[in-house]
Write a protein that holds these residues in place. Structure first.
Motif, PDB file in Angstrom:
ATOM      1  N   VAL A 158      47.560  36.709  36.895  1.00 19.39           N
ATOM      2  CA  VAL A 158      46.280  36.266  36.335  1.00 19.39           C
ATOM      3  C   VAL A 158      45.666  35.251  37.295  1.00 19.39           C
ATOM      4  N   ILE A 159      44.492  35.580  37.818  1.00 19.10           N
ATOM      5  CA  ILE A 159      43.770  34.702  38.740  1.00 19.10           C
ATOM      6  C   ILE A 159      42.475  34.290  38.052  1.00 19.10           C
ATOM      7  N   ARG A 160      42.348  33.015  37.764  1.00 21.28           N
ATOM      8  CA  ARG A 160      41.147  32.556  37.049  1.00 21.28           C
ATOM      9  C   ARG A 160      40.404  31.510  37.857  1.00 21.28           C
ATOM     10  N   GLU A 161      39.100  31.516  37.693  1.00 25.29           N
ATOM     11  CA  GLU A 161      38.267  30.481  38.300  1.00 25.29           C
ATOM     12  C   GLU A 161      38.634  29.158  37.642  1.00 25.29           C
ATOM     13  N   ILE A 189      36.094  33.525  43.771  1.00 24.06           N
ATOM     14  CA  ILE A 189      37.265  33.882  42.960  1.00 24.06           C
ATOM     15  C   ILE A 189      37.481  35.392  43.008  1.00 24.06           C
ATOM     16  N   ALA A 190      36.404  36.167  43.074  1.00 24.45           N
ATOM     17  CA  ALA A 190      36.548  37.618  43.228  1.00 24.45           C
ATOM     18  C   ALA A 190      37.183  37.950  44.579  1.00 24.45           C
ATOM     19  N   LYS A 191      36.734  37.288  45.640  1.00 26.22           N
ATOM     20  CA  LYS A 191      37.324  37.521  46.958  1.00 26.22           C
ATOM     21  C   LYS A 191      38.798  37.144  46.970  1.00 26.22           C
ATOM     22  N   TYR A 192      39.126  36.034  46.339  1.00 24.10           N
ATOM     23  CA  TYR A 192      40.524  35.610  46.293  1.00 24.10           C
ATOM     24  C   TYR A 192      41.374  36.667  45.603  1.00 24.10           C
ATOM     25  N   LEU A 222      30.561  39.594  36.885  1.00 22.75           N
ATOM     26  CA  LEU A 222      30.819  41.018  37.081  1.00 22.75           C
ATOM     27  C   LEU A 222      30.101  41.555  38.317  1.00 22.75           C
ATOM     28  N   GLU A 223      28.881  41.100  38.518  1.00 22.87           N
ATOM     29  CA  GLU A 223      28.132  41.538  39.698  1.00 22.87           C
ATOM     30  C   GLU A 223      28.879  41.180  40.981  1.00 22.87           C
ATOM     31  N   SER A 224      29.432  39.967  41.021  1.00 25.65           N
ATOM     32  CA  SER A 224      30.182  39.537  42.194  1.00 25.65           C
ATOM     33  C   SER A 224      31.450  40.366  42.364  1.00 25.65           C
ATOM     34  N   MET A 259      44.618  40.427  37.341  1.00 27.70           N
ATOM     35  CA  MET A 259      43.479  40.180  36.460  1.00 27.70           C
ATOM     36  C   MET A 259      42.698  38.992  37.003  1.00 27.70           C
ATOM     37  N   VAL A 260      41.380  39.135  37.100  1.00 27.71           N
ATOM     38  CA  VAL A 260      40.542  38.042  37.579  1.00 27.71           C
ATOM     39  C   VAL A 260      39.581  37.668  36.459  1.00 27.71           C
ATOM     40  N   THR A 261      39.456  36.369  36.189  1.00 34.88           N
ATOM     41  CA  THR A 261      38.733  35.930  34.997  1.00 34.88           C
ATOM     42  C   THR A 261      37.947  34.648  35.259  1.00 34.88           C
ATOM     43  N   PRO A 262      36.888  34.421  34.466  1.00 39.56           N
ATOM     44  CA  PRO A 262      36.289  33.078  34.439  1.00 39.56           C
ATOM     45  C   PRO A 262      37.287  32.089  33.843  1.00 39.56           C
TER      46      PRO A 262
END
Length: 376
Positions: A158-161, A189-192, A222-224, A259-262
């Motif tokens: 889980v990768i979160r901002e 965070i998306a790139k990470y 989501l756009e990013s 998983m990438v999340t705010p």
């Protein structure tokens, strides 16, 4: 594997500015900044020089589990040494000398800091993340052999901002179609997440969102993610609304990979995934940025202030031991990280020494001694 190795080799072999003879060897994070990498630790050997690490024992069980890490590090002669600072969760701010130490050492190992509920004192955990721009929280939730859980084959990252979103209260439209204050954080965070998946041979990245309601902030998130996903065609990308995500996690967690999340959603998702895979006491994690990293227990340390656990000295050190293995990889000591992880997994698989949260009755020291005994 060969398909992925070629571009990585090209990046590593690309020319970089040569340091002057009088300068000290560059820190691995500084090298990452030169090549504009977004992942702050990679499994490759370092130069072997001992590294200074800022240590914050923390509140409650913190001194117990950080003490366990120190014993294990000493037992396997890991090339690190600690600069320890007393920080309590009820302090108004993180002392400046602690921030200076982390800025100087680039790396910190931290026990849990209690956050008072309600008004008065802000979270020192959040202060650290903002002060050091630790924009990515990384939590690895996975099954440990020998530890029974409701689900098998769980291995979720889980990768979160970590600095914006709900924790900052920022959501505004500067001009139509531009949410400038959040755009940068969404992109990085998306790139990470995708870079982490790429470098660790992960197959899928899932973006967790609530864009059906939070149309500006989560829509931009989501756009990013979609834009970054186009640059990684070998990695599957999908999206899921956060409430459905929680249901799917407890029903079929093996479907998730990265998983990438705010910010706020990620906190909930990481704790849910940790509970599925064995509990917060065994999940490693870290808060990382371009220049600094703070490693700590991955999911919320809900037992930080458990007086009974502290008095009986039965806190589970596994999560922080595994987090310290992540720290060793970050410092480019992968062989030491492997030794530590293998020893911890052997103790868990053997089942003789486990703390209460894992169904046993062992003390922190008994688990620590068992890990030391299993070191190769």
């Amino acid at each position: 594997m060969a398909r992925r190795s070629a571009p990585i080799l090209r990046r590593l072999l690309s020319p970089t500015p040569s340091p002057s003879p009088s300068s000290s060897p560059p820190h691995p994070l500084a090298a990452a900044a030169v090549s504009r990498r977004t992942v702050t630790y990679m499994p490759r050997p370092g130069d072997g020089a001992p590294r200074a690490v800022t240590l914050i024992p923390g509140d409650g069980i913190g001194p117990l589990v950080t003490g366990a890490v120190r014993q294990v590090m000493e037992a396997m002669h890991a090339p690190v040494y600690f600069e320890s600072y007393e920080v309590r969760g009820d302090m108004p701010t993180v002392p400046p000398e602690v921030i200076d130490s982390i800025r100087r050492n680039k790396v910190c190992l931290k026990g849990g800091l209690a956050t008072p509920v309600g008004g008065g004192v802000s979270s020192l955990n959040v202060q650290l993340r903002k002060e050091l721009d630790l924009y990515a929280s990384l939590v690895n939730c996975f099954n440990l052999p020998g530890l029974p859980t409701r689900h098998d084959n769980v291995d979720i990252v889980v990768i979160r901002e970590n600095t914006e979103g709900e924790y900052s209260g920022l959501e505004h439209e500067v001009v139509p179609g531009v949410v400038e204050s959040l755009k940068f954080c969404s992109e990085r965070i998306a790139k990470y997440a995708f870079e982490y998946a790429y470098l660790n041979n992960r197959k899928k990245v899932t973006a967790v969102h609530k864009a059906n309601i939070m149309k500006l902030a989560d829509g931009l998130f989501l756009e990013s993610c979609r834009e970054v996903a186009t640059k990684y065609p070998g990695i599957q990308y999908n999206e899921i609304i956060v409430d459905n995500c929680c249901m799917q996690l407890v029903a079929k967690p093996e479907q998730f990979d990265v998983m990438v999340t705010p910010n706020l959603y990620g906190n909930l998702v990481a704790n849910t995934a940790a509970g599925i895979a064995g509990g917060t006491g065994v999940m490693p994690g870290g808060n990382v940025g371009q220049d600094h990293a703070v490693f700590e227990q991955g999911a919320s340390a809900g037992n930080v202030g458990n007086v009974k656990v502290v008095e009986q000295k039965k806190a589970n050190p596994v999560a922080l031991l595994l987090s310290s293995a992540m720290m060793l990889r970050h410092l480019q000591f992968p062989s030491f990280a492997d030794r530590l992880e293998t020893a911890v997994k052997r103790v868990i698989a053997e089942g003789k020494y486990r703390t209460k949260d894992l169904g046993g009755s062992s003390t922190t020291q008994e688990v620590t001694d068992a890990v030391i005994a299993h070191l190769d």
